[in-house]
Design a protein around this motif. Structure first.
Motif, PDB file in Angstrom:
ATOM      1  N   ARG A 131       0.911  -1.449  -0.077  1.00  0.00           N
ATOM      2  CA  ARG A 131       0.207   0.192  -0.129  1.00  0.00           C
ATOM      3  C   ARG A 131       0.947   1.231  -0.180  1.00  0.00           C
ATOM      4  O   ARG A 131       1.954   1.256   0.274  1.00  0.00           O
ATOM      5  N   HIS A 161      -7.638  -0.203  -6.046  1.00  0.00           N
ATOM      6  CA  HIS A 161      -7.856  -1.084  -4.402  1.00  0.00           C
ATOM      7  C   HIS A 161      -8.375  -1.972  -5.459  1.00  0.00           C
ATOM      8  O   HIS A 161      -9.218  -2.473  -5.003  1.00  0.00           O
ATOM      9  N   ARG A 195      -9.418   5.200  -4.618  1.00  0.00           N
ATOM     10  CA  ARG A 195      -9.271   4.271  -6.003  1.00  0.00           C
ATOM     11  C   ARG A 195      -9.876   3.358  -5.375  1.00  0.00           C
ATOM     12  O   ARG A 195      -9.913   2.044  -6.431  1.00  0.00           O
ATOM     13  N   ARG A 250     -15.804   7.641   1.459  1.00  0.00           N
ATOM     14  CA  ARG A 250     -15.427   8.516   2.754  1.00  0.00           C
ATOM     15  C   ARG A 250     -14.746   9.914   1.960  1.00  0.00           C
ATOM     16  O   ARG A 250     -13.991   9.458   1.180  1.00  0.00           O
ATOM     17  N   GLN A 252     -12.328  11.614   1.130  1.00  0.00           N
ATOM     18  CA  GLN A 252     -10.322  11.548   1.154  1.00  0.00           C
ATOM     19  C   GLN A 252      -9.753  12.815   1.470  1.00  0.00           C
ATOM     20  O   GLN A 252      -8.924  12.946   0.877  1.00  0.00           O
ATOM     21  N   PRO A 290     -16.789   1.053   2.127  1.00  0.00           N
ATOM     22  CA  PRO A 290     -15.142   0.112   2.560  1.00  0.00           C
ATOM     23  C   PRO A 290     -14.534   0.181   3.434  1.00  0.00           C
ATOM     24  O   PRO A 290     -13.775  -0.445   3.944  1.00  0.00           O
ATOM     25  N   GLY A 291     -14.900   1.259   4.544  1.00  0.00           N
ATOM     26  CA  GLY A 291     -14.787   1.481   6.127  1.00  0.00           C
ATOM     27  C   GLY A 291     -13.239   2.716   5.276  1.00  0.00           C
ATOM     28  O   GLY A 291     -12.631   1.880   4.219  1.00  0.00           O
TER      29      GLY A 291
HETATM   30  C1  NCD Z   1     -10.206   2.657   1.839  1.00  0.00           C
HETATM   31  C2  NCD Z   1      -9.047   2.861   0.729  1.00  0.00           C
HETATM   32  O1  NCD Z   1      -7.929   3.111   1.887  1.00  0.00           O
HETATM   33  O2  NCD Z   1      -8.782   3.080  -0.179  1.00  0.00           O
HETATM   34  N1  NCD Z   1     -10.243   1.462   2.722  1.00  0.00           N
HETATM   35  C3  NCD Z   1      -9.748   0.167   2.930  1.00  0.00           C
HETATM   36  O3  NCD Z   1      -9.330  -0.307   2.233  1.00  0.00           O
HETATM   37  N2  NCD Z   1     -11.040  -0.071   3.066  1.00  0.00           N
HETATM   38  C4  NCD Z   1     -11.347   3.396   1.776  1.00  0.00           C
HETATM   39  C5  NCD Z   1     -11.114   4.614   2.592  1.00  0.00           C
HETATM   40  O4  NCD Z   1      -9.566   4.901   2.552  1.00  0.00           O
HETATM   41  O5  NCD Z   1     -11.504   6.092   2.406  1.00  0.00           O
END
Ligand code: NCD
Length: 342
Positions: A131, A161, A195, A250, A252, A290-291
Motif C-alpha cells: 500500500r 484498490h 481508488r 469516505r 478522502q 469500504p470503511g
Molecule cells: C479504503 C482505502 O484505503 O482506499 N479503505 C480500505 O481499504 N478499506 C477507503 C478509504 O480510505 O476511504
C-alpha cells in the motif's frame, strides 16, 4: 493461450504496465488492477473465495496451501481492515507473514524503496503486499522485483484498490445472486480521490452490471468518468432511486488540496445517506462502505448499523477473497478436498 485484452495507456499511472500482472498463459502473476482483466478471472476469484468462505466457517480455520511461502505486508500508508485481513488470510493459508512498519524501518533513515525491496528479496520472500500513497507504486514495484516474487496492490494513491473491489463484488454476489446484469448499483461520495470506486467501476463493468451510477457534487466527480460507462448524478435521491446496491465512500481529505467542499455539514445535508433518503432505493437495497466510515459525514449511524447494512460482512468476506487472490497469484488454487471440513 488466453489472449490478453488491449487498451490505451492508463491516465493515472501514465504507462501501459497494467498488463504485467498476467503471465504468458494469461494467468495472474501479480494482482495490481482490475483493468484489463477478463470476466473469467474475476469469476474464478469469486468462486475460489466461496470455497475459502467454507474454510473460514470451520473449527480449524486453516489450510496448508501456502505452507513454506513467505509474504511481506509492506504498508507505506495507514490501514486497519486491509492490512489485518491480508495477515489473517496469509495465516489461514499457512504462509509466514511479516508486517514491515515503515515508520520504524530504514526507509525513515533515507534508504530508497528499491534498496528496501532488494533487502527483503534477499530474505527469500515470495510475495509483497503493497500500500502506497503514490498512484502506480505497486506497478513500479512489480516491475522491479525478482521474477519469482508476486506483488499484490493493497491501494496505490487514488489509482486502484483491486482486492477491495473484489470483496465488494463478492458481497454483492452473496446478497444479490450471480446475475449482475439486472442490478442497479449507485456509488456515492468522493469519486475524484477514491481508488476503491475506480476499481469497483472496472469490476462492475467486467461483470456486465446493468446500471452503474455515480453520485457526488460536481467538484468530486472526475471529468472523464462518463468514459467509464457510468451515469453521473448530482442529486442523491435521484441517483439512488430504485437502487439494489448503494456503495458509500469516505471523503478522502488527505488527498484533497484546496477547497472541494463548502463544509462537512453541508455535504451531509445533501449527500449523507440517512434513513429518510434511503427510502428512494429498493426495499431490499444493500448498503456498503469500504470503511473507515465517518458517521454523520457520509452516513447516518442508523443506516450504517441498520438492517440494510452489509458493511461488516464486507470485512469478513475480505479474508476469503484475499485468500483466493493470494493462492491464485502463487499458483496454488485449492482442489476440492483441500478446503473440506477438518
Ligand atoms: C479504503 C482505502 O484505503 O482506499 N479503505 C480500505 O481499504 N478499506 C477507503 C478509504 O480510505 O476511504
Amino acid at each position: 493461450m488466453v489472449n490478453k485484452p488491449t487498451r490505451p495507456t492508463d491516465p493515472l499511472i501514465g504507462n501501459d504496465s497494467w498488463n504485467i500482472q498476467l503471465d504468458s498463459n494469461g494467468r495472474l502473476k501479480h494482482f495490481l488492477t482490475i483493468e484489463g482483466l477478463g470476466s473469467e478471472i474475476l469469476t474464478n476469484i469469486l468462486d475460489t473465495a466461496e470455497s475459502f468462505a467454507n474454510v473460514n466457517q470451520q473449527r480449524v480455520k486453516k489450510v496448508p496451501l501456502l505452507r513454506g511461502k513467505t509474504i511481506v505486508n509492506l504498508f507505506f500508508e495507514a490501514s486497519t481492515r486491509t492490512r489485518t485481513t491480508f495477515e489473517l488470510a496469509a495465516k489461514r493459508l499457512s504462509a509466514d507473514i511479516l508486517n514491515i512498519n515503515i515508520s520504524t524501518s530504514a526507509t525513515s533513515k533515507g534508504e530508497s524503496l528499491l534498496d528496501t525491496l532488494q533487502n527483503l528479496q534477499a530474505m527469500l520472500c515470495d510475495m509483497f503486499i503493497v500500500r502506497h500513497c503514490d498512484s502506480g507504486a505497486a506497478h513500479f514495484i512489480a516491475g522491479n522485483v525478482a521474477p519469482h516474487i508476486s506483488v499484490i496492490n493493497a491501494g496505490d494513491g487514488r489509482h486502484a484498490h483491486p482486492t477491495q473491489a473484489m470483496l465488494d463484488m463478492f458481497t454483492i454476489r452473496r446478497n444479490k445472486g450471480r446475475d449482475f446484469g439486472r442490478l442497479r448499483v449507485a456509488i456515492v461520495g468522493d469519486l475524484l480521490h477514491s481508488r476503491v470506486a475506480r476499481s469497483q467501476i472496472h469490476a462492475l463493468n467486467i461483470l456486465n452490471t446493468g446500471d452503474v451510477r455515480v453520485i457526488a457534487p460536481k467538484t468530486l466527480i472526475p471529468t472523464d468518468i462518463e468514459d467509464m460507462g457510468v451515469t453521473v448524478f448530482n442529486d442523491l435521491e435521484a441517483g439512488i432511486k430504485d437502487a439494489d446496491v448503494i456503495i458509500m465512500l469516505r471523503l478522502q481529505k488527505e488527498r484533497m488540496q484546496g477547497a472541494f467542499l463548502p463544509s462537512e455539514h453541508e455535504y451531509y445535508s445533501q449527500y449523507g445517506l440517512t434513513e429518510e433518503s434511503l427510502r428512494a432505493a429498493r426495499d431490499d437495497v444493500i448498503v456498503m462502505h469500504p470503511g473507515p466510515i465517518n458517521r454523520g459525514v457520509e452516513i447516518e449511524s442508523r443506516v450504517a448499523d441498520g438492517e440494510h447494512s452489509v458493511i461488516l460482512d464486507q470485512v469478513t468476506y475480505g479474508i476469503s477473497v484475499r485468500m483466493a487472490i493470494m493462492s491464485m497469484v502463487l499458483g496454488r488454487e485449492p482442489e476440492h478436498n483441500e478446503t473440506e471440513a477438518n
